[in-house]
Design a protein around this motif. Structure first.
Motif, mmCIF file in Angstrom:
data_model
loop_
_atom_site.group_PDB
_atom_site.id
_atom_site.type_symbol
_atom_site.label_atom_id
_atom_site.label_comp_id
_atom_site.label_asym_id
_atom_site.label_seq_id
_atom_site.Cartn_x
_atom_site.Cartn_y
_atom_site.Cartn_z
ATOM 1 N N VAL A 476 38.140 53.791 43.527
ATOM 2 C CA VAL A 476 37.195 54.963 43.648
ATOM 3 C C VAL A 476 36.988 55.383 42.228
ATOM 4 N N PRO A 477 35.441 55.655 41.755
ATOM 5 C CA PRO A 477 35.398 56.101 40.326
ATOM 6 C C PRO A 477 35.404 57.621 40.315
ATOM 7 N N GLN A 478 35.528 57.954 38.952
ATOM 8 C CA GLN A 478 35.388 59.364 38.976
ATOM 9 C C GLN A 478 33.984 59.858 38.851
ATOM 10 N N PRO A 479 33.899 61.133 39.285
ATOM 11 C CA PRO A 479 35.093 62.336 39.761
ATOM 12 C C PRO A 479 35.453 62.015 41.156
ATOM 13 N N ARG A 480 36.582 62.059 41.507
ATOM 14 C CA ARG A 480 37.315 61.629 42.571
ATOM 15 C C ARG A 480 37.363 62.557 43.625
ATOM 16 N N ARG A 481 36.300 63.102 44.186
ATOM 17 C CA ARG A 481 35.990 64.208 45.037
ATOM 18 C C ARG A 481 36.384 63.434 46.638
ATOM 19 N N GLU A 482 37.255 64.304 47.487
ATOM 20 C CA GLU A 482 37.440 63.801 48.707
ATOM 21 C C GLU A 482 36.489 63.392 49.778
ATOM 22 N N ASP A 483 36.740 62.327 50.601
ATOM 23 C CA ASP A 483 35.759 62.127 51.647
ATOM 24 C C ASP A 483 36.308 62.901 53.006
ATOM 25 N N VAL A 484 35.575 63.766 53.423
ATOM 26 C CA VAL A 484 36.110 64.553 54.449
ATOM 27 C C VAL A 484 35.025 64.886 55.649
ATOM 28 N N SER A 485 35.546 64.724 56.735
ATOM 29 C CA SER A 485 34.779 64.777 57.912
ATOM 30 C C SER A 485 35.090 66.245 58.751
ATOM 31 N N LEU A 486 33.798 66.862 59.214
ATOM 32 C CA LEU A 486 34.161 68.112 59.916
ATOM 33 C C LEU A 486 33.381 67.973 61.149
ATOM 34 N N PHE A 487 34.082 68.369 62.266
ATOM 35 C CA PHE A 487 33.459 68.002 63.594
ATOM 36 C C PHE A 487 33.707 69.136 64.442
ATOM 37 N N TRP A 488 32.835 69.228 65.466
ATOM 38 C CA TRP A 488 32.985 70.339 66.470
ATOM 39 C C TRP A 488 32.200 69.891 67.715
ATOM 40 N N GLY A 489 32.444 70.633 68.837
ATOM 41 C CA GLY A 489 31.693 70.043 70.252
ATOM 42 C C GLY A 489 32.258 70.612 71.348
ATOM 43 N N VAL A 490 31.572 70.232 72.533
ATOM 44 C CA VAL A 490 32.148 70.649 73.785
ATOM 45 C C VAL A 490 32.636 69.454 74.608
#
Length: 529
Positions: A476-490
């Motif tokens: 992973v190259p710099q800058p190392r910002r996080e891979d993040v998933s946010l989810f919501w639903g019914v």
């Protein structure tokens, strides 16, 4: 390939049953039935009944479709030796549509890529005295539309497929393709098939079904149904064995794991062995409490090597290939302890599992770095009301598989990957354990309304931070910002005349997909320009 090991096992099950079942009794006692798949709506209902005290929670932490059906049959009417029956299994159809990126959680043989993905299962269960055969093949179709991937660098390891996961080079290697090739996929698989023989209070047999060890609802750390079931031998208790300290149950498994078509072009490493043993204890002082431990060991299985040579590998000393590499090392392990405490009068359960992926060098090493290579899941579930009344249910689960603080003194550890077994803890390109993936973490919360007329409706939300361990590598190259998933639903389900229709609709956002990001000054400059 038409003659892959799983299909050979399925054909063998058909042939064996035809040989042992007399023609005169093949059509006796025919009726419908339902297979209880892992982590599905049917299993969810069983878990709710346990919280209400309607069902016994014993045996639930070591489960498979065949073991669950055996328990269901005993609860309704104990099977008598010499009795024959044929049960045709109600069909099950599962369909997933992903608009932009793959999202597949505990889908078994189905990998839900971009576009439509679907699986269909049907079959039959045949009982002849002590012998039970379940034939439940699955037809899988994956549209597998294009989406952005990062090709595996061919100058790094030329024999790796371009579809192989670039986040898992040698050292923390795993067979987890970012995409399963450039085209749609249609396959017929043996699915949840098994052949078992009852011997006293135990069963032995052969199967291709999924196995789940542990209490997790969304993430099983050792074995789950995130991947397709693999061909295996099994021996397990069919019901609790009473002892002076409580009821004991056991499950042993010896399996053959396969490599996906999108990992490498080396034909000598296509298979691995998996040997595992799990034990649970329900203490005499509380029937709602179950404690357990499990260990699985996997190793290379070169062509020509007898798989039975791994029979007792679950007790093998595998060393520490990541921290202290040794010549000739060829095995990896996962050890876990887990528990579940059910309070039927309150409609409540609490559960947890702690796993360690690197074998400690000694007791001192374990005490000095107990968190080294660890992963854990904790969760609670509460169901208000009572059977036959409107009830509300709350679920919460937290799983953490991210590297611990010991990376400051030792190489960073990514769970489910391996230094010596290139494919890691996978089968056909999917993880055997937690659905969130190696080195990841997740949080999940859901609230549901359960109506006595046979339907429920709820909302949910969650967060997944995948592959967090990759941030400790140069991949992973710099800058190392996080891979993040946010989810919501019914989500919801309805029962209509013995049929169940369940649906889930979710939306979400994935930030820094595959760690692709830019410095803020670059983004600002582009915006101003």
């Amino acid at each position: 390939s038409v003659l892959n090991p799983s299909r050979i096992v399925l054909l063998w099950l058909f042939a064996l049953w035809t040989a042992v079942l007399p023609t005169s009794v093949r059509a006796q006692q025919v009726g419908p039935g339902r297979l209880v798949p892992l982590s599905g709506h049917a299993e969810d209902r069983i878990r709710i009944d346990q919280l209400w005290g309607v069902r016994d929670p014993a045996g639930f932490l070591l489960r498979s479709p065949s073991s669950r059906m055996a328990r269901e049959a005993r609860e309704v009417a104990p099977t008598e030796d010499g009795r024959w029956s044929v049960t045709y299994l109600l069909p099950e159809l599962r369909s997933v549509w992903n608009s932009d990126l793959p999202f597949s959680m505990n889908d078994g043989s189905l990998w839900a890529g971009r576009g439509w993905s679907a699986s269909a299962r049907l079959g039959a269960m045949l009982r002849a005295g002590r012998v039970t055969l379940i034939v439940a093949p699955e037809l899988v179709h994956e549209q597998n539309l294009p989406f952005q991937v990062v090709a595996y660098p061919q100058n790094d390891l030329p024999h790796r497929s371009p579809w192989a996961n670039f986040l898992h080079p040698p050292g923390q290697s795993a067979d987890l393709p970012l995409r399963f090739g450039p085209a749609s996929v249609t396959e017929l698989l043996p699915g949840q098939s098994s052949l078992g023989l009852r011997v006293g209070t135990a069963s032995v047999g052969v199967a291709t079904e999924n196995v789940w060890w542990g209490p997790g609802i969304r993430n099983g750390l050792v074995l789950s149904n995130q991947a397709a079931g693999f061909p295996h031998l099994f021996a397990r208790t069919d019901r609790p064995i009473s002892t002076g300290i409580g009821a004991v149950e056991m499950s042993w498994i010896l399996g053959r794991l396969g490599e996906s078509r999108y990992f490498d072009d080396d034909p000598t490493n296509d298979h691995r062995s998996l040997s595992g043993l799990a034990l649970t204890l329900t203490p005499a002082f509380d029937s709602g409490l179950t404690l357990g431990l499990a260990r699985v060991v996997l190793g290379a299985l070169p062509d020509g090597k007898n798989p039975l040579s791994a029979l007792l590998d679950f007790a093998r000393d595998v060393g520490r290939p990541t921290t202290a590499p040794q010549a000739g090392a060829s095995h990896e392990q996962i050890f876990s302890v887990f528990g579940r405490w059910v309070f039927p009068k309150a409609g409540f359960e609490a559960y947890g599992e702690w796993a360690r992926f690197e074998q400690p060098a000694s007791v001192r090493d374990l005490l000095e770095f107990p968190e080294r290579s660890e992963g854990y899941t904790v969760g609670v579930q509460w169901v208000g009301g009572a059977p036959g009344t409107t009830a509300f249910r709350v679920q919460a689960e937290w799983t953490d598989l991210e590297p611990d603080a010991s990376w400051r003194f030792r190489p960073a550890f990514s769970t489910y990957t391996s230094e010596v077994v290139p494919q890691g803890f996978t089968h056909q390109g999917q993880l055997l354990g937690a659905a969130i993936g190696p080195g990841a973490s997740s949080q999940f919360l859901a609230v549901d309304r359960i109506d006595p007329r046979g339907w429920d409706l709820g909302v949910f939300g969650g967060r997944i931070r995948p592959e967090a361990a990759a941030n400790f590598t140069d991949v992973v190259p710099q800058p190392r910002r996080e891979d993040v998933s946010l989810f919501w639903g019914v989500r919801g389900a309805v029962d209509v005349r013995g049929w169940t229709v369940a649906a889930e609709l979710s939306d979400g956002v994935r930030l820094n997909y595959l760690f692709q990001t830019y410095p803020m000054d670059r983004i600002t400059g582009q915006a101003e320009g």
